[in-house]
Motif scaffolding. Structure first.
Motif, PDB file in Angstrom:
ATOM      1  N   VAL A 124     -13.824 -24.938 -19.035  1.00 52.62           N
ATOM      2  CA  VAL A 124     -12.630 -24.076 -19.038  1.00 52.62           C
ATOM      3  C   VAL A 124     -12.804 -22.907 -18.083  1.00 52.62           C
ATOM      4  CG1 VAL A 124     -11.248 -22.500 -20.459  1.00 52.62           C
ATOM      5  CG2 VAL A 124     -11.834 -24.764 -21.331  1.00 52.62           C
ATOM      6  N   VAL A 125     -13.931 -22.223 -18.175  1.00 52.39           N
ATOM      7  CA  VAL A 125     -14.146 -21.053 -17.321  1.00 52.39           C
ATOM      8  C   VAL A 125     -14.296 -21.471 -15.859  1.00 52.39           C
ATOM      9  CG1 VAL A 125     -15.657 -19.071 -16.886  1.00 52.39           C
ATOM     10  CG2 VAL A 125     -15.056 -19.687 -19.219  1.00 52.39           C
ATOM     11  N   GLY A 126     -14.937 -22.593 -15.600  1.00 55.41           N
ATOM     12  CA  GLY A 126     -15.041 -23.094 -14.231  1.00 55.41           C
ATOM     13  C   GLY A 126     -13.678 -23.405 -13.640  1.00 55.41           C
ATOM     14  N   THR A 127     -12.823 -24.010 -14.448  1.00 57.93           N
ATOM     15  CA  THR A 127     -11.454 -24.301 -13.995  1.00 57.93           C
ATOM     16  C   THR A 127     -10.684 -23.014 -13.723  1.00 57.93           C
ATOM     17  OG1 THR A 127     -11.443 -26.381 -15.217  1.00 57.93           O
ATOM     18  CG2 THR A 127      -9.301 -25.463 -14.619  1.00 57.93           C
ATOM     19  N   LEU A 128     -10.800 -22.038 -14.631  1.00 59.36           N
ATOM     20  CA  LEU A 128     -10.131 -20.746 -14.414  1.00 59.36           C
ATOM     21  C   LEU A 128     -10.628 -20.075 -13.138  1.00 59.36           C
ATOM     22  CD1 LEU A 128     -10.062 -19.258 -18.028  1.00 59.36           C
ATOM     23  CD2 LEU A 128      -8.104 -20.021 -16.667  1.00 59.36           C
ATOM     24  N   SER A 129     -11.919 -20.185 -12.878  1.00 62.36           N
ATOM     25  CA  SER A 129     -12.477 -19.588 -11.673  1.00 62.36           C
ATOM     26  C   SER A 129     -11.822 -20.162 -10.416  1.00 62.36           C
ATOM     27  CB  SER A 129     -13.986 -19.810 -11.637  1.00 62.36           C
ATOM     28  OG  SER A 129     -14.549 -19.236 -10.497  1.00 62.36           O
ATOM     29  N   VAL A 130     -11.654 -21.464 -10.386  1.00 59.62           N
ATOM     30  CA  VAL A 130     -11.034 -22.111  -9.222  1.00 59.62           C
ATOM     31  C   VAL A 130      -9.551 -21.740  -9.120  1.00 59.62           C
ATOM     32  CG1 VAL A 130     -10.455 -24.329  -8.175  1.00 59.62           C
ATOM     33  CG2 VAL A 130     -12.716 -23.984  -9.175  1.00 59.62           C
ATOM     34  N   GLU A 182     -17.076 -17.300 -12.079  1.00 54.64           N
ATOM     35  CA  GLU A 182     -18.097 -18.206 -11.528  1.00 54.64           C
ATOM     36  C   GLU A 182     -19.472 -17.895 -12.125  1.00 54.64           C
ATOM     37  OE1 GLU A 182     -19.370 -21.059  -8.379  1.00 54.64           O
ATOM     38  OE2 GLU A 182     -17.533 -20.673  -9.466  1.00 54.64           O
ATOM     39  N   ILE A 183     -19.778 -16.615 -12.223  1.00 55.20           N
ATOM     40  CA  ILE A 183     -21.047 -16.197 -12.839  1.00 55.20           C
ATOM     41  C   ILE A 183     -21.102 -16.671 -14.292  1.00 55.20           C
ATOM     42  CG2 ILE A 183     -22.408 -14.207 -13.604  1.00 55.20           C
ATOM     43  CD1 ILE A 183     -21.147 -12.695 -11.150  1.00 55.20           C
ATOM     44  N   ALA A 184     -19.989 -16.508 -15.009  1.00 56.41           N
ATOM     45  CA  ALA A 184     -19.958 -16.860 -16.439  1.00 56.41           C
ATOM     46  C   ALA A 184     -20.230 -18.341 -16.654  1.00 56.41           C
ATOM     47  CB  ALA A 184     -18.616 -16.464 -17.045  1.00 56.41           C
ATOM     48  N   TRP A 185     -19.540 -19.213 -15.911  1.00 56.84           N
ATOM     49  CA  TRP A 185     -19.748 -20.649 -16.175  1.00 56.84           C
ATOM     50  C   TRP A 185     -21.119 -21.105 -15.697  1.00 56.84           C
ATOM     51  CZ3 TRP A 185     -21.018 -24.561 -13.004  1.00 56.84           C
ATOM     52  CH2 TRP A 185     -20.687 -24.482 -11.652  1.00 56.84           C
ATOM     53  N   PRO A 189     -20.562 -25.269 -25.721  1.00 56.45           N
ATOM     54  CA  PRO A 189     -20.961 -24.730 -24.412  1.00 56.45           C
ATOM     55  C   PRO A 189     -20.360 -25.523 -23.243  1.00 56.45           C
ATOM     56  CG  PRO A 189     -22.852 -24.831 -25.869  1.00 56.45           C
ATOM     57  CD  PRO A 189     -21.724 -25.557 -26.558  1.00 56.45           C
ATOM     58  N   SER A 190     -20.235 -26.827 -23.415  1.00 54.73           N
ATOM     59  CA  SER A 190     -19.630 -27.656 -22.367  1.00 54.73           C
ATOM     60  C   SER A 190     -18.162 -27.317 -22.176  1.00 54.73           C
ATOM     61  CB  SER A 190     -19.789 -29.137 -22.696  1.00 54.73           C
ATOM     62  OG  SER A 190     -21.155 -29.490 -22.760  1.00 54.73           O
ATOM     63  N   VAL A 191     -17.451 -27.123 -23.289  1.00 51.85           N
ATOM     64  CA  VAL A 191     -16.041 -26.733 -23.211  1.00 51.85           C
ATOM     65  C   VAL A 191     -15.917 -25.398 -22.489  1.00 51.85           C
ATOM     66  CG1 VAL A 191     -14.038 -25.998 -24.582  1.00 51.85           C
ATOM     67  CG2 VAL A 191     -15.301 -28.064 -25.230  1.00 51.85           C
ATOM     68  N   PHE A 192     -16.773 -24.443 -22.853  1.00 55.90           N
ATOM     69  CA  PHE A 192     -16.752 -23.126 -22.202  1.00 55.90           C
ATOM     70  C   PHE A 192     -16.944 -23.263 -20.696  1.00 55.90           C
ATOM     71  CE2 PHE A 192     -18.904 -19.398 -20.492  1.00 55.90           C
ATOM     72  CZ  PHE A 192     -18.041 -18.387 -20.875  1.00 55.90           C
ATOM     73  N   VAL A 193     -17.964 -24.004 -20.294  1.00 49.12           N
ATOM     74  CA  VAL A 193     -18.258 -24.170 -18.867  1.00 49.12           C
ATOM     75  C   VAL A 193     -17.080 -24.810 -18.140  1.00 49.12           C
ATOM     76  CG1 VAL A 193     -19.702 -25.478 -17.231  1.00 49.12           C
ATOM     77  CG2 VAL A 193     -20.765 -24.168 -19.075  1.00 49.12           C
TER      78      VAL A 193
END
Length: 108
Positions: free
Chosen positions: A37-43, A13-16, A31-35
């Motif tokens: 992907v990482v946001g989805t992984l967080s959930v 969550e911090i990362a995205w 950067p959008s792809v990163f946000v």
């Protein structure tokens, strides 16, 4: 293990959230792809944690970790304010997360 997964989800969550400004309103591709992907992984990882933890507790701690980490990154690297009031309320978030950990038992 549930608390471990909850902390991992919070770090994601911090990362995205910290990378969000780099997307420039989702106009920058990588950067959008990163946000996203990482946001989805967080959930997804949060979902693993709520198999054993009450969803209200898990969600509050997850957002608390994300908020705390993102605010600290903002203060250290993005020149966001570091006044006493902000630090006090950050401490309250930490106290709330620790308190929820102390009073919560796994449900599974």
């Amino acid at each position: 293990m549930a608390w471990f997964w909850l902390v991992v989800a919070g770090v994601l969550e911090i990362a995205w959230a910290s990378a969000l400004p780099a997307t420039q309103g989702f106009s920058k591709f990588w950067p959008s792809v990163f946000v996203l992907v990482v946001g989805t992984l967080s959930v997804i990882v949060l979902g693993w944690a709520v198999k054993s933890l009450p969803v209200g507790t898990a969600y509050a701690v997850w957002t608390g970790i994300g908020t705390l980490g993102t605010v600290i990154i903002g203060m250290l690297w993005l020149n966001e304010p570091r006044d006493a009031a902000r630090l006090f309320f950050i401490a309250m978030i930490v106290a709330g997360c620790v308190g929820l950990k102390l009073v919560t038992k796994d449900v599974a």
